[in-house]
Scaffold this motif. Structure first.
Motif, PDB file in Angstrom:
ATOM      1  N   PHE A 135      -0.684  41.058  15.450  1.00 34.22           N
ATOM      2  CA  PHE A 135      -0.113  40.049  14.437  1.00 34.22           C
ATOM      3  C   PHE A 135      -0.589  38.695  14.859  1.00 34.22           C
ATOM      4  CE2 PHE A 135       2.711  43.508  13.290  1.00 34.22           C
ATOM      5  CZ  PHE A 135       2.906  43.718  11.625  1.00 34.22           C
ATOM      6  N   GLY A 136      -1.198  37.845  14.059  1.00 32.80           N
ATOM      7  CA  GLY A 136      -1.642  36.406  14.405  1.00 32.80           C
ATOM      8  C   GLY A 136      -0.061  35.783  13.876  1.00 32.80           C
ATOM      9  N   ILE A 137       0.729  35.409  14.702  1.00 30.63           N
ATOM     10  CA  ILE A 137       2.135  34.850  14.602  1.00 30.63           C
ATOM     11  C   ILE A 137       1.725  33.449  14.006  1.00 30.63           C
ATOM     12  CG2 ILE A 137       3.877  33.982  15.587  1.00 30.63           C
ATOM     13  CD1 ILE A 137       3.939  36.985  15.468  1.00 30.63           C
ATOM     14  N   ASP A 138       0.750  32.656  14.528  1.00 28.87           N
ATOM     15  CA  ASP A 138       0.444  31.396  14.113  1.00 28.87           C
ATOM     16  C   ASP A 138      -0.032  31.251  12.503  1.00 28.87           C
ATOM     17  OD1 ASP A 138       0.860  30.036  16.538  1.00 28.87           O
ATOM     18  OD2 ASP A 138      -1.057  30.992  17.006  1.00 28.87           O
ATOM     19  N   ARG A 139      -0.849  32.111  12.090  1.00 33.33           N
ATOM     20  CA  ARG A 139      -1.069  32.287  10.770  1.00 33.33           C
ATOM     21  C   ARG A 139       0.166  32.739   9.849  1.00 33.33           C
ATOM     22  NH1 ARG A 139      -7.211  34.755  10.716  1.00 33.33           N
ATOM     23  NH2 ARG A 139      -7.954  33.291  12.019  1.00 33.33           N
ATOM     24  N   MET A 140       0.810  33.622  10.369  1.00 31.04           N
ATOM     25  CA  MET A 140       1.927  34.120   9.711  1.00 31.04           C
ATOM     26  C   MET A 140       2.979  32.806   9.452  1.00 31.04           C
ATOM     27  SD  MET A 140       5.337  36.724  10.774  1.00 31.04           S
ATOM     28  CE  MET A 140       4.659  38.616  10.018  1.00 31.04           C
ATOM     29  N   VAL A 141       3.373  32.029  10.677  1.00 26.87           N
ATOM     30  CA  VAL A 141       4.083  30.929  10.313  1.00 26.87           C
ATOM     31  C   VAL A 141       3.538  29.827   9.246  1.00 26.87           C
ATOM     32  CG1 VAL A 141       4.919  28.906  11.429  1.00 26.87           C
ATOM     33  CG2 VAL A 141       4.986  31.035  12.699  1.00 26.87           C
ATOM     34  N   MET A 142       2.294  29.713   9.247  1.00 28.72           N
ATOM     35  CA  MET A 142       1.576  28.957   8.312  1.00 28.72           C
ATOM     36  C   MET A 142       1.826  29.304   6.983  1.00 28.72           C
ATOM     37  SD  MET A 142      -2.386  28.514   9.967  1.00 28.72           S
ATOM     38  CE  MET A 142      -2.987  27.543   8.684  1.00 28.72           C
ATOM     39  N   ILE A 143       1.545  30.582   6.549  1.00 29.94           N
ATOM     40  CA  ILE A 143       1.874  31.147   5.287  1.00 29.94           C
ATOM     41  C   ILE A 143       3.430  30.872   5.044  1.00 29.94           C
ATOM     42  CG2 ILE A 143       2.169  33.255   4.007  1.00 29.94           C
ATOM     43  CD1 ILE A 143      -0.510  32.512   4.251  1.00 29.94           C
ATOM     44  N   MET A 144       4.313  30.901   5.933  1.00 28.37           N
ATOM     45  CA  MET A 144       5.611  30.747   5.519  1.00 28.37           C
ATOM     46  C   MET A 144       6.367  29.442   5.594  1.00 28.37           C
ATOM     47  SD  MET A 144       7.548  34.384   6.680  1.00 28.37           S
ATOM     48  CE  MET A 144       6.550  35.943   6.433  1.00 28.37           C
ATOM     49  N   THR A 145       5.636  28.421   6.080  1.00 26.19           N
ATOM     50  CA  THR A 145       5.808  27.079   6.053  1.00 26.19           C
ATOM     51  C   THR A 145       4.886  26.318   5.129  1.00 26.19           C
ATOM     52  OG1 THR A 145       4.533  26.670   8.059  1.00 26.19           O
ATOM     53  CG2 THR A 145       6.693  27.073   8.164  1.00 26.19           C
ATOM     54  N   ASN A 146       3.836  26.638   4.547  1.00 24.89           N
ATOM     55  CA  ASN A 146       2.833  26.000   3.566  1.00 24.89           C
ATOM     56  C   ASN A 146       2.245  25.040   4.539  1.00 24.89           C
ATOM     57  OD1 ASN A 146       1.799  25.598   1.200  1.00 24.89           O
ATOM     58  ND2 ASN A 146       2.949  24.046   0.399  1.00 24.89           N
ATOM     59  N   ALA A 147       1.992  25.330   5.711  1.00 22.77           N
ATOM     60  CA  ALA A 147       1.170  24.426   6.594  1.00 22.77           C
ATOM     61  C   ALA A 147      -0.202  24.735   6.407  1.00 22.77           C
ATOM     62  CB  ALA A 147       1.580  24.825   8.052  1.00 22.77           C
ATOM     63  N   PRO A 148      -1.068  23.469   6.150  1.00 25.25           N
ATOM     64  CA  PRO A 148      -2.588  23.814   5.958  1.00 25.25           C
ATOM     65  C   PRO A 148      -3.343  23.800   7.107  1.00 25.25           C
ATOM     66  CG  PRO A 148      -1.742  21.256   6.068  1.00 25.25           C
ATOM     67  CD  PRO A 148      -0.560  22.001   6.199  1.00 25.25           C
ATOM     68  N   ALA A 149      -2.811  23.575   8.317  1.00 23.18           N
ATOM     69  CA  ALA A 149      -3.766  23.849   9.398  1.00 23.18           C
ATOM     70  C   ALA A 149      -3.032  24.510  10.599  1.00 23.18           C
ATOM     71  CB  ALA A 149      -4.415  22.609   9.913  1.00 23.18           C
ATOM     72  N   ILE A 150      -3.610  25.244  11.624  1.00 27.53           N
ATOM     73  CA  ILE A 150      -2.721  25.985  12.787  1.00 27.53           C
ATOM     74  C   ILE A 150      -2.425  24.866  13.526  1.00 27.53           C
ATOM     75  CG2 ILE A 150      -4.964  26.073  14.115  1.00 27.53           C
ATOM     76  CD1 ILE A 150      -3.717  28.830  15.262  1.00 27.53           C
ATOM     77  N   ARG A 151      -2.806  23.655  13.547  1.00 31.95           N
ATOM     78  CA  ARG A 151      -2.245  22.648  14.451  1.00 31.95           C
ATOM     79  C   ARG A 151      -0.815  22.142  13.894  1.00 31.95           C
ATOM     80  NH1 ARG A 151      -6.887  18.563  16.352  1.00 31.95           N
ATOM     81  NH2 ARG A 151      -8.462  20.088  17.235  1.00 31.95           N
ATOM     82  N   ASP A 152      -0.771  22.342  12.809  1.00 27.96           N
ATOM     83  CA  ASP A 152       0.691  21.990  12.055  1.00 27.96           C
ATOM     84  C   ASP A 152       1.837  22.954  12.577  1.00 27.96           C
ATOM     85  OD1 ASP A 152      -0.385  19.473  10.578  1.00 27.96           O
ATOM     86  OD2 ASP A 152      -1.157  21.035   9.386  1.00 27.96           O
ATOM     87  N   VAL A 153       1.510  23.968  13.028  1.00 28.21           N
ATOM     88  CA  VAL A 153       2.373  24.831  13.377  1.00 28.21           C
ATOM     89  C   VAL A 153       2.423  25.418  14.998  1.00 28.21           C
ATOM     90  CG1 VAL A 153       2.361  26.295  11.178  1.00 28.21           C
ATOM     91  CG2 VAL A 153       0.998  26.974  13.151  1.00 28.21           C
ATOM     92  N   LEU A 154       1.673  24.388  15.772  1.00 33.49           N
ATOM     93  CA  LEU A 154       1.665  24.573  17.309  1.00 33.49           C
ATOM     94  C   LEU A 154       2.070  23.249  17.617  1.00 33.49           C
ATOM     95  CD1 LEU A 154      -1.955  25.941  17.702  1.00 33.49           C
ATOM     96  CD2 LEU A 154       0.076  27.280  18.068  1.00 33.49           C
ATOM     97  N   ALA A 155       3.289  23.412  18.439  1.00 36.69           N
ATOM     98  CA  ALA A 155       3.728  22.262  18.996  1.00 36.69           C
ATOM     99  C   ALA A 155       2.924  21.244  19.685  1.00 36.69           C
ATOM    100  CB  ALA A 155       5.061  22.478  19.650  1.00 36.69           C
TER     101      ALA A 155
END
Length: 498
Positions: free
Chosen positions: A466-486
């Motif tokens: 599973f791509g965890i970062d993409r799952m987080v993007m979908i569940m936080t409505n984040a437009p880019a992977i950088r938005d869910v990586l601290a």
């Protein structure tokens, strides 16, 4: 240019004043950096949520001062903590003359501790009437101007600590990320899975088609690689009799940066003995619903302009049928490499000399299908050429028992009925070695120890990544992977990260 120089002079003067205030505090024996702790009893949201029971009670709060209004003998300030902001009323008669004189010199950005009584002001705002206020940390840097906030995305990613202070929705994204990971673990633990850890530094980086980062281990004088997947070590544990295992960890791929890719990212892989890729589909569907409901409160998510419905059974379609549906090309009627190349030419798809029929089917899928897969869909039965670690379909050995989960046009997970035939696996590795020799830097090396493990015997197994970062993007409505990586990967400035 003159205006910019003037602004820089003003900022330098403000920074100088802050240092002078700190020097004054030290001279008077009130250095805030000597304070080692502060007992916090409540947070902001807790106070507002429980006002009916806390009104008139004494509380201790701590956080960053984000605003201050000095009005003679009484002032107001807003304190920001983990949960949000709360107002404090600071009066000279309540905290004492000396403390109040110090408070008036505090700056926005300073971290303070406040003890006081919970009350509601005449305007109806829930507040803390301070009886004690302590400077815990002196901020020597200036926060971005509050009305415009921190909007430069490059600075936001480089200085995430400032981004978290100035943009509350950013903090909420990372709080939700933590909740997603905790929810995943709860679900898998409840299904009898065991969380394990496997090496990051490896001699053979396999398990995926990706170019690894390389390093040198001085103590053993050996070249090593950073792992690109978790697969081969987790399968060794299945061989050892650990029937359900999973790992959530960082993997590293020496490839490009874009809105969905970062060279280091979080991957979860799990393996379950005595099941196949159909079992992995059932688990994936249940896991996504569980996490969405637990973390967001709903099985229907909003991402950008799309509504993603996780509540309905996920569609299941073969890769051949998906290409037929969206590209109008039926690979069931294409029997030779020459026919596949002709179809690619007719549809303006560039084909390399090394590409086989299955590779060309995959290229058609990427070009014509992926963008249409907004609602959750399992794309099944990939060609064997792009699946070196997967069991063949007994009735059609050109294809394998593999699926990818797509949501919002993105690959979210990749799963197999795991190949456990050591003879077949060696042949697949040999084919990969030929690709490597032909210049394919993403091909796998032969892993002799993994082959030995398969010789010992691995039971029929289903596995998934599973791509965890993409799952987080979908569940936080984040437009880019950088938005869910601290702290996303950034190009260094002037020889160091700034």
């Amino acid at each position: 240019m003159a205006n910019q120089q003037s602004q820089e002079q003003d900022i330098n003067q403000l920074l100088k004043v802050r240092r002078e205030k700190l020097s004054d505090l030290k001279e008077r024996g009130r250095d805030p950096f000597l304070i080692t702790k502060y007992d916090v009893t409540h947070h902001s949201k807790e106070i507002t949520d429980r006002f009916d029971t806390l009104e008139g009670q004494m509380v201790s709060i701590a956080g960053r001062m984000m605003a201050k209004r000095v009005m003679g003998k009484a002032s107001f300030c807003h304190i920001q903590d983990l949960q949000g902001k709360i107002q404090s009323y600071v009066a000279r008669d309540s905290v004492g003359e000396e403390t109040y004189a110090d408070f008036k010199k505090y700056d926005v950005g300073d971290i303070v501790g406040i003890k006081g009584e919970v009350f509601r002001t005449k305007t109806g705002e829930i507040s803390v009437h301070a009886t004690e206020i302590v400077l815990l940390t002196k901020s020597l840097q200036i926060l971005p101007e509050k009305f415009h906030g921190l909007t430069n995305t490059d600075i936001r990613y480089r200085q995430r600590y400032v981004d978290l202070i100035m943009n509350e929705d950013v903090k909420e994204t990372f709080i939700r990320r933590s909740k997603i990971l905790a929810s995943i673990r709860r679900y898998l633990d409840g299904q009898g899975f065991m969380e394990v850890e496997t090496p990051m530094l490896v001699s053979n980086a396999g398990g995926a088609a990706a170019r690894p980062f390389e390093t040198h281990f001085n103590a053993l004088d050996e070249d090593l690689k950073l792992r690109i997947s978790l697969e081969l070590y987790l399968k060794r544990l299945i061989v050892g009799g650990m029937e359900r295992v999973y790992e959530i960890g960082r993997v590293f791929r020496n490839e490009g940066l874009d809105t969905r890719h970062n060279p280091e990212f979080t991957l979860m892989e799990l393996y379950q003995a005595y099941t196949d890729y159909h079992g992995m589909m059932d688990l994936t569907e249940s896991l996504y619903r569980h996490v969405a409901k637990e973390v967001t409160g709903s099985e229907v998510l909003t991402y950008g302009e799309h509504t993603v419905d996780l509540s309905k059974p996920f569609e299941r379609i073969t890769m051949v049928d998906a290409v037929k549906k969206y590209a109008g090309v039926d690979f069931d009627t294409i029997h030779t490499l020459e026919e596949a190349r002709a179809a690619a030419k007719d549809h303006h798809i560039e084909v390399e000399e090394r590409h086989q029929k299955g590779d060309i089917l995959s290229l058609f899928f990427e070009e014509y299908v992926e963008e249409h897969l907004i609602q959750p869909v399992f794309v099944m039965d990939h060609p064997i050429e792009i699946s070196p670690l997967t069991k063949k379909k007994p009735e059609n050995p050109e294809y394998v028992e593999r699926f990818e989960l797509f949501i919002n046009g993105w690959e979210m997970a990749n799963a197999y009925s795991e190949l456990n035939d050591p003879i077949d696996q060696r042949e697949r590795f040999e084919a990969q070695e030929k690709l490597l020799a032909a210049g394919d830097e993403e091909a796998n090396h032969t892993d002799e120890d993994f082959l030995n493990a398969l010789m010992i015997g691995m039971p029929p197994t289903g596995g998934i990544g599973f791509g965890i970062d993409r799952m987080v993007m979908i569940m936080t409505n984040a437009p880019a992977i950088r938005d869910v990586l601290a702290f996303p990967t950034m190009k260094t400035l002037g020889g160091k990260d700034q």
